[in-house]
Design an enzyme around this catalytic site. Structure first.
Site, short mmCIF file in Angstrom:
data_model
loop_
_atom_site.label_atom_id
_atom_site.label_comp_id
_atom_site.label_asym_id
_atom_site.label_seq_id
_atom_site.Cartn_x
_atom_site.Cartn_y
_atom_site.Cartn_z
N ASP A 90 57.64 106.54 -44.75
CA ASP A 90 56.57 105.74 -45.33
C ASP A 90 56.75 105.74 -46.85
O ASP A 90 57.53 106.53 -47.40
CB ASP A 90 55.20 106.30 -44.90
CG ASP A 90 54.09 105.26 -45.04
OD1 ASP A 90 54.36 104.15 -45.53
OD2 ASP A 90 52.94 105.56 -44.64
N ASP A 125 53.12 98.75 -49.40
CA ASP A 125 52.05 97.79 -49.12
C ASP A 125 50.73 98.32 -49.68
O ASP A 125 50.66 99.47 -50.14
CB ASP A 125 51.93 97.55 -47.60
CG ASP A 125 51.70 98.85 -46.83
OD1 ASP A 125 52.30 99.87 -47.22
OD2 ASP A 125 50.94 98.86 -45.86
N CYS A 275 45.89 122.67 -19.09
CA CYS A 275 47.18 122.06 -19.42
C CYS A 275 48.23 123.07 -19.02
O CYS A 275 47.98 124.28 -19.04
CB CYS A 275 47.23 121.79 -20.92
SG CYS A 275 48.84 121.37 -21.57
N CYS A 277 51.47 123.02 -20.44
CA CYS A 277 52.59 123.01 -21.40
C CYS A 277 52.99 124.48 -21.64
O CYS A 277 52.24 125.39 -21.29
CB CYS A 277 52.17 122.31 -22.69
SG CYS A 277 51.20 123.33 -23.83
N CYS A 280 50.10 126.60 -23.23
CA CYS A 280 48.93 126.87 -22.38
C CYS A 280 49.31 127.72 -21.17
O CYS A 280 48.48 128.46 -20.64
CB CYS A 280 48.28 125.56 -21.96
SG CYS A 280 47.72 124.62 -23.38
#
Ligand code: GUN
Ligand code: ZN
Length: 471
Positions: A90, A125, A275, A277, A280
């Site tokens: 960015d 921008d 969860c 993952c 977890c």
């Protein structure tokens, strides 16, 4: 050079695509974890192990730090961050929106991104916030367009992004998108929407994104700037957004927040970790709360769950069940429901983009009556050419002697040829108790069929006669 962007599968306005960059090809929709070059909670090498295929960082931060700048200019951005895959950078525009100014010229920061071998470069921008005056939105957009035109005129060694601004003015978003598309950028971010997402203004989000998408047309890759919460991935993908960047995984972790595709929880208020993952799986809620590594572990969970949701979105696009995913995700928060309903109002746009055949349609809520398949059938039902005696029935065992044509009846479609009953979309799974939206759509379609065939004589054998029919 192969095409920069290829589309492999479509569902609603969503698609699975492939985006080619100097450091390899990525599949979209794709999630880009945000890496802060000053403080990475999870180092980029670990992000890659966790499944991140592309990351995004801020070239302005690197540019303003003499050590990082020297390293990046000498050995390249990939060496600096320790990541081999594609990296998007960015421009500092976000700093501009937060601090009011940046200490760099637009072409200077663009050429810096080229020089450090970024894969997707973003010109500087002006991210115009929501709800500003039309005059301000228009004049900032003109400045953004001037800078983007100048950027597009440079020789580019990488992909160039053309951010679409225009605040909360759909007409400006549409115009900006059309203008930029004609300049031939490689990726089109929809910018200035972080405040909308932070305030849960999903209806306004749908409005500006669909306006931009209509201006862009369907063949180009679109990035939704700042969309990092897994709750919005299905909605954004359904509108045709292909790239997402997540700072959320780290920001939320710092605030002790646990992300799920259905919303956010405070870790300290949780009892379980719903969860599986690696984080977890290896910790209880209490262990995670007490871990000296709590922030990093929470950030890892947040990212795993985000990457998992992106895979879920892709699977649904592939099998054509994105609408069903949208139904369930958008029911996790009333403001998401507002966004979903706003998208339902775009059903004719979706219908034109949506592919015809997919997995069995599940009728799950009144919004299912706005599905592209239903609208498509409604538009085409007057093509049936019928004469003589026509029976419309939902009793499939009915005695049909004496009729020239027999049509079966199933809301929300209404009458359809029996030989299509095992065929998509008429093989839809519908609830036993159908809601008013399904009945009304079926009545509307029945009326269109009758009006298109004034010579035919219609009879009905239905458990519930649609309102205004057959009296
Ligand atoms: N990050 C979040 N929103 C924006 C935006 O509108 N423009 C740029 N360049 N970066 C962003
Ligand atoms: Zn987890």
């Amino acid at each position: 050079m192969p095409d920069r962007f290829e589309i492999l599968h479509k569902d609603l306005a969503g698609r699975i695509g492939r985006l080619n960059t100097p450091h390899g090809t990525i599949e979209t929709p794709g999630l880009m974890p945000v890496v802060n070059p000053h403080q990475c909670i999870i180092p980029p090498k670990e992000l890659a192990h966790m499944g991140a295929k592309i990351i995004i960082t801020n070239s302005y931060i690197i540019h303003q730090d003499s050590l990082l700048k020297a390293h990046a200019l000498k050995a390249g951005l990939h060496d600096l961050l320790g990541f081999d895959g594609p990296i998007m950078t960015d421009s500092g525009a976000f700093q501009l929106s937060v601090y009011g100014s940046v200490d760099v010229q637009p072409l200077e920061i663009l050429n810096f991104q080229f020089a450090i071998q970024s894969d997707i470069c973003v010109p500087l921008d002006i991210p115009t916030p929501p709800d500003v005056s039309a005059d301000r939105a228009r004049s900032e957009l003109l400045e953004t367009e001037k800078r983007l035109e100048e950027a597009a005129a440079q020789d580019r060694p990488a992909l160039l992004a053309g951010p679409i601004q225009g605040s909360t003015y759909p007409d400006l978003r549409h115009r900006a998108a059309r203008f930029l598309r004609d300049k031939g950028f490689d990726v089109y971010p929809v910018g200035g929407v972080v405040p909308l997402m932070e305030a849960y203004r999903f209806k306004d989000l749908v409005e500006v994104v669909t306006a931009a998408k209509k201006g862009l047309g369907s063949g180009v890759p679109v990035h939704l700037f700042g969309a990092g919460h897994p709750m919005v991935f299905a909605l954004a993908a359904a509108m045709g957004c292909d790239l997402f960047d997540s700072a959320a995984y780290a920001l939320y972790a710092r605030q002790g927040r646990y992300l799920t595709a259905l919303g956010t929880w405070k870790l300290e208020e949780m009892n379980y970790l719903p969860c599986s993952c690696p984080v977890c799986h290896a910790h209880t809620q209490k262990e995670l709360m007490e871990s000296p590594q709590k922030i990093k572990l929470l950030a890892m969970h947040n990212l795993y769950i985000s990457l998992q949701e992106m895979e879920q979105v892709k699977q649904c696009i592939h099998e054509g069940s994105l609408w069903e995913l949208l139904e369930s995700r958008c029911r996790s928060h009333p403001r998401m429901l507002d966004g979903y309903k706003r998208l339902c109002a775009e059903t004719e746009w979706l219908e034109r983009l949506d592919t015809a055949t997919k997995s069995t349609l599940f009728y799950l809520s009144p919004q299912s009556a706005s599905r592209p398949e239903v609208i498509r059938y409604s538009r085409r039902i007057d093509r049936f050419s019928l004469c003589g005696n026509v029976l419309i029935t939902d009793d499939h065992e009915a005695d049909v002697s004496g009729y020239d044509h027999v049509l079966h009846f199933k809301p929300p479609f209404g009458p359809y040829p029996p030989e299509l009953s095992e065929t998509y979309p008429f093989n839809a799974e519908v609830p036993e108790e159908l809601d008013c939206a399904a009945q009304e759509q079926a009545a509307k379609n029945t009326k269109r069929l009758i009006e298109a065939n004034p010579e035919a004589n219609f009879s009905f054998r239905l458990r519930h006669l649609p309102e205004g029919i057959g009296e």
